[in-house]
Design an enzyme around this catalytic site. Structure first.
Site: not given
Length: 307
Positions: A164, A114-115, A82, A54, A238, A56
């Site tokens: 992920h 998932n984002h 992500d 990730d 994740h 982010h």
């Protein structure tokens, strides 16, 4: 038609943490859609490769990652999703990664997290950031439409399976993953959802996920999956892990998390996994890049009430 010279200029601009104008994003995304459309649900990846978790929206920390792991295309990269939400620079982060993908399609693999979804980005920051930086939701729309085309998983030399989230009770084989229709919003349930939402767990078997999507899966499940598919390892992201990487299930699974001091407050290290010739695996850990304010001074860590 996007040409290399133009892409190089965009990449140079983005490396300064400056968003691209909306019309350039539109051109970039159109080209990226062609590139991702030609990739598979289980996208083959050659070694050596550096595997990342990730990000982010922590743009400056991603620049730090490239300093430690090497620049693209000198280093072959695989990112496990992500890219957006939570951090301050989702726009610049995802635009840079997509620009690198279009410029060097054989040297960087970008999986879906998932984002990378319309619903999640409306809650966790990417949508609002696009409105703030562009004055409308067009760039958000362009990227979330593009996210539907991202490959779901990567397979390094038929031995290391990268994704992920985790495994699904509906999927026993890689061939079943290859048959999924991925060109859609991340569903609320089902096999595609599970790949992006599930987590390994100390308990055996399948469990209900506290996340409200996906499942938890035990060591028995990951061992069976690896044996059935002739795999050595499942690599996934994740989950925040304090050292940046964490082995589980007796080294059947590794979690990699590449956002240091996550949300600018968690105090964790970040890591990347380098898979060398001969399948040797090494980890590079790193700390956050210095954070600079508008005047260029290095800020102290932001207190909680600013988050």
């Amino acid at each position: 038609m996007v040409v290399y010279k133009q892409l190089d200029e965009w990449i140079e601009h983005l490396m300064q943490c400056k968003p691209l104008p909306e019309e350039n994003v539109k051109e970039l995304v159109a080209k990226a859609r062609e590139v991702f459309s030609n990739e598979k649900n289980v996208q083959p990846v050659k070694m050596p490769v550096t595997v990342c978790g990730d990000i982010h929206g922590q743009f400056h920390d991603m620049v730090e990652l490239f300093k430690i792991g090497g620049t693209c295309p000198d280093t072959n990269y695989l990112f496990m999703g992500d890219y957006v939400d939570r951090g301050y620079n989702s726009v610049e982060t995802v635009t840079l990664l997509v620009s690198l993908k279009v410029r060097y399609p054989e040297r960087i693999t970008i999986l879906r997290g998932n984002h990378e979804s319309r619903q999640i980005t409306q809650v966790y920051g990417f949508y609002d950031e696009c409105l703030r930086k562009y004055g409308n939701a067009n760039v958000w729309q362009l990227f979330t439409d593009l996210f539907d085309f991202l490959p779901l998983t990567g397979l390094i030399e038929n031995e290391v399976f990268c994704l992920h989230g985790g495994l699904s009770p509906a999927l026993d084989t890689l061939d079943q993953i290859r048959e999924l229709d991925r060109i859609q919003e991340v569903p609320h349930e089902g096999p595609m959802c599970d790949l992006l939402w599930s987590d390994p767990d100390e308990r055996l078997g399948w469990g209900i996920s506290p996340r409200g999507a996906g499942y938890t899966f035990g060591q028995d499940i990951s061992e069976q999956f690896n044996v059935r598919n002739s795999l050595k390892l499942v690599a996934r992201a994740h989950q925040l892990v304090m050292e940046g990487y964490n082995w589980s299930h007796e080294k059947n699974v590794v979690t990699i998390f590449s956002a240091p001091n996550y949300c600018y407050r968690c105090g964790n290290m970040a890591a990347i996994m380098e898979v060398a010739e001969g399948m040797d695996k090494g980890f590079q850990q790193f700390e956050p890049a210095p954070r600079r304010g508008a005047e260029g001074e290095v800020n102290r860590r932001t207190p909680d009430y600013f988050l």
